[in-house]
Design a protein around this motif. Sequence first.
Motif, PDB file in Angstrom:
ATOM      1  N   ILE A   1     -44.824  36.324  26.928  1.00 36.74           N
ATOM      2  CA  ILE A   1     -44.825  34.915  27.316  1.00 36.74           C
ATOM      3  C   ILE A   1     -45.822  34.095  26.508  1.00 36.74           C
ATOM      4  CG2 ILE A   1     -46.539  35.169  29.159  1.00 36.74           C
ATOM      5  CD1 ILE A   1     -43.330  33.115  29.494  1.00 36.74           C
ATOM      6  N   GLN A   2     -46.835  34.743  25.946  1.00 30.13           N
ATOM      7  CA  GLN A   2     -47.883  34.015  25.247  1.00 30.13           C
ATOM      8  C   GLN A   2     -47.754  34.098  23.725  1.00 30.13           C
ATOM      9  OE1 GLN A   2     -51.054  34.571  28.950  1.00 30.13           O
ATOM     10  NE2 GLN A   2     -51.718  35.087  26.892  1.00 30.13           N
ATOM     11  N   ARG A   3     -46.750  34.796  23.226  1.00 26.10           N
ATOM     12  CA  ARG A   3     -46.459  34.789  21.797  1.00 26.10           C
ATOM     13  C   ARG A   3     -45.147  34.024  21.582  1.00 26.10           C
ATOM     14  NH1 ARG A   3     -47.493  41.000  19.614  1.00 26.10           N
ATOM     15  NH2 ARG A   3     -49.653  41.201  20.342  1.00 26.10           N
TER      16      ARG A   3
ATOM     17  N   ALA B   1     -49.198  43.012   4.721  1.00 24.78           N
ATOM     18  CA  ALA B   1     -50.491  42.776   5.367  1.00 24.78           C
ATOM     19  C   ALA B   1     -50.308  42.132   6.732  1.00 24.78           C
ATOM     20  CB  ALA B   1     -51.367  41.880   4.495  1.00 24.78           C
ATOM     21  N   VAL B   2     -51.083  42.618   7.704  1.00 23.56           N
ATOM     22  CA  VAL B   2     -51.089  42.052   9.053  1.00 23.56           C
ATOM     23  C   VAL B   2     -52.542  41.927   9.497  1.00 23.56           C
ATOM     24  CG1 VAL B   2     -48.833  43.031   9.653  1.00 23.56           C
ATOM     25  CG2 VAL B   2     -50.920  44.338  10.128  1.00 23.56           C
ATOM     26  N   VAL B   3     -52.747  41.438  10.722  1.00 24.59           N
ATOM     27  CA  VAL B   3     -54.090  41.363  11.297  1.00 24.59           C
ATOM     28  C   VAL B   3     -54.118  42.141  12.606  1.00 24.59           C
ATOM     29  CG1 VAL B   3     -54.703  39.177  10.199  1.00 24.59           C
ATOM     30  CG2 VAL B   3     -53.546  39.157  12.419  1.00 24.59           C
ATOM     31  N   ALA B   4     -55.303  42.236  13.196  1.00 21.39           N
ATOM     32  CA  ALA B   4     -55.481  42.989  14.438  1.00 21.39           C
ATOM     33  C   ALA B   4     -54.518  42.529  15.527  1.00 21.39           C
ATOM     34  CB  ALA B   4     -56.923  42.828  14.924  1.00 21.39           C
ATOM     35  N   TYR B   5     -54.098  43.481  16.362  1.00 22.33           N
ATOM     36  CA  TYR B   5     -53.196  43.273  17.496  1.00 22.33           C
ATOM     37  C   TYR B   5     -51.757  42.976  17.073  1.00 22.33           C
ATOM     38  CZ  TYR B   5     -57.659  42.997  19.903  1.00 22.33           C
ATOM     39  OH  TYR B   5     -58.927  43.270  20.358  1.00 22.33           O
ATOM     40  N   SER B   6     -51.444  43.195  15.804  1.00 25.04           N
ATOM     41  CA  SER B   6     -50.046  43.083  15.359  1.00 25.04           C
ATOM     42  C   SER B   6     -49.357  44.397  15.725  1.00 25.04           C
ATOM     43  CB  SER B   6     -49.986  42.811  13.857  1.00 25.04           C
ATOM     44  OG  SER B   6     -50.545  41.557  13.546  1.00 25.04           O
ATOM     45  N   ASP B   7     -48.917  44.477  16.967  1.00 28.58           N
ATOM     46  CA  ASP B   7     -48.429  45.734  17.523  1.00 28.58           C
ATOM     47  C   ASP B   7     -46.933  45.749  17.806  1.00 28.58           C
ATOM     48  OD1 ASP B   7     -48.459  43.906  19.578  1.00 28.58           O
ATOM     49  OD2 ASP B   7     -49.902  44.997  20.824  1.00 28.58           O
TER      50      ASP B   7
ATOM     51  N   LEU C   1     -46.310  35.517  -0.360  1.00 29.81           N
ATOM     52  CA  LEU C   1     -46.191  34.561   0.741  1.00 29.81           C
ATOM     53  C   LEU C   1     -47.181  34.945   1.823  1.00 29.81           C
ATOM     54  CD1 LEU C   1     -44.759  32.184   2.179  1.00 29.81           C
ATOM     55  CD2 LEU C   1     -43.182  33.865   3.165  1.00 29.81           C
ATOM     56  N   VAL C   2     -47.965  33.968   2.266  1.00 30.27           N
ATOM     57  CA  VAL C   2     -48.904  34.171   3.367  1.00 30.27           C
ATOM     58  C   VAL C   2     -48.479  33.254   4.505  1.00 30.27           C
ATOM     59  CG1 VAL C   2     -51.295  33.968   4.133  1.00 30.27           C
ATOM     60  CG2 VAL C   2     -50.798  34.737   1.793  1.00 30.27           C
ATOM     61  N   ILE C   3     -48.313  33.835   5.703  1.00 32.08           N
ATOM     62  CA  ILE C   3     -47.920  33.045   6.875  1.00 32.08           C
ATOM     63  C   ILE C   3     -49.171  32.761   7.689  1.00 32.08           C
ATOM     64  CG2 ILE C   3     -46.414  32.887   8.880  1.00 32.08           C
ATOM     65  CD1 ILE C   3     -44.730  35.124   7.593  1.00 32.08           C
TER      66      ILE C   3
ATOM     67  N   PRO D   1     -50.537  38.028  15.120  1.00 31.75           N
ATOM     68  CA  PRO D   1     -49.538  38.921  15.711  1.00 31.75           C
ATOM     69  C   PRO D   1     -48.187  38.232  15.898  1.00 31.75           C
ATOM     70  CG  PRO D   1     -51.637  39.189  16.812  1.00 31.75           C
ATOM     71  CD  PRO D   1     -51.783  37.989  15.910  1.00 31.75           C
ATOM     72  N   GLY D   2     -48.218  36.940  16.273  1.00 31.84           N
ATOM     73  CA  GLY D   2     -46.967  36.212  16.437  1.00 31.84           C
ATOM     74  C   GLY D   2     -46.224  36.059  15.128  1.00 31.84           C
ATOM     75  N   ALA D   3     -46.952  35.776  14.046  1.00 30.63           N
ATOM     76  CA  ALA D   3     -46.318  35.655  12.726  1.00 30.63           C
ATOM     77  C   ALA D   3     -45.700  36.972  12.304  1.00 30.63           C
ATOM     78  CB  ALA D   3     -47.342  35.190  11.701  1.00 30.63           C
ATOM     79  N   THR D   4     -46.386  38.062  12.598  1.00 27.42           N
ATOM     80  CA  THR D   4     -45.850  39.386  12.270  1.00 27.42           C
ATOM     81  C   THR D   4     -44.524  39.615  12.984  1.00 27.42           C
ATOM     82  OG1 THR D   4     -48.059  40.311  11.939  1.00 27.42           O
ATOM     83  CG2 THR D   4     -46.297  41.869  12.414  1.00 27.42           C
ATOM     84  N   GLU D   5     -44.505  39.322  14.270  1.00 31.41           N
ATOM     85  CA  GLU D   5     -43.294  39.520  15.053  1.00 31.41           C
ATOM     86  C   GLU D   5     -42.166  38.615  14.575  1.00 31.41           C
ATOM     87  OE1 GLU D   5     -42.113  39.553  19.788  1.00 31.41           O
ATOM     88  OE2 GLU D   5     -44.189  39.925  19.182  1.00 31.41           O
TER      89      GLU D   5
END
Length: 287
Positions: free
Chosen positions: A262-264, A58-64, A93-95, A41-45
Motif C-alpha cells: 500500500i505504501q509503494r 543497481a538497486v538500493v537497500a530494501y529493494s526486495d 539510465l538512472v531512475i 525500492p519502488g523504482a526497482t519494482e
Amino acid sequence: MALGLLPWWGSAHAEPVCVVDDRDREVCLEAPASRIAALSPGATELIWAAGAGDRVVAVVAYSDYPPEARQATSVGSHTRVDLETLVSLEPDLVIGWITGNPPEQLETIEQLGLPVFYIEPRSIESVATTIERLARLAGSQAEGDEVAAAFRTGMHALAAEYADAEPVATFYQVWDEPLMSVNDEHLIGEVVQLCGGVNVFGELSRLVPRIDDEAVLAADPEAIIAGGMGEENRHWLTHWQQYPGLTSVARDNLFFVPPSLIQRPTPRLLEGSRILCEKLEVARGRR
C-alpha cells in the motif's frame, strides 16, 4: 557488423527514445536502456513491472521485490547513494525518486553524464503511466503496456465494486514516531476514498501531515489502518488500545495492511487496495 553482434534492440542506428519524466523534463536516450540503476525500492519494482528487470544493474537497500532484485548490486540507500559504485556499473539510465533521493546527489549523477529519469507517482493513474514510460525507455513497451492495462482494469473494477459503499471515517497511520497520516492528495488517500472511506485528515494541507494522539481522539475514526514496520509487524495498532473510548477500538476496527502493498506506488497497490477495501467492509459489518 555481423548480424549476431547487433545490439539487442536490433539496430546500431536506432532512433533516440524520448520520454517526459515527473519533473516535466524530456529525457532522451540514444537507444533503449540496457543497464538500469533504480534508486528506490519502488523504482526497482516498477522497472521490473515494465518488463526490464533483466537490465537492472543497481538497486538500493530494501529493494526486495521481486525476489530477483536482491541479486542486483546495491549502491547504498535511497538517502545515500555510493556514487563511486554506481558510476563503476556504467548505467545508461538512472531512475530517481523526486522526494526520496537527495536532490544534490541526483544533480551530481547528472553532472557525471548519466541520464536521470525522475519519478513520483502520486495517483493510481500515474502508477500505470510510470510503468508505460519506463517500458518505453527500456524498449519493453509491449510487456509494460500489458501490466499497466491490467493494473488499470483491476483498480477500475475495485472502484466500481465500492462506488456505493457506506462511508467509513478512516485514519490511515503511515508512521508512528512522529505520528503521521496522509491527506486526500496522497496516493493512499486516493485508495481510502476508492474503498468508500472518508479520510479524517484528508483536508489537511500537507501531503503527509504530522499529528498527535489528541487529534486522532478528536476525529474519532471508525477504523484505523496502519502499515507498521515490516510485513508482519502490527505493533502500531496496539498503541490505540489504551483508548477504549475510540469508536475504532470499541468495535475492534484496528486493521493492518502490509506496507509494501500500500505504501509503494507499484502494481501491487491493487492487492493492497483490495485488502484495505475488505477491512473497511468489515468495519461496516460491525455497526
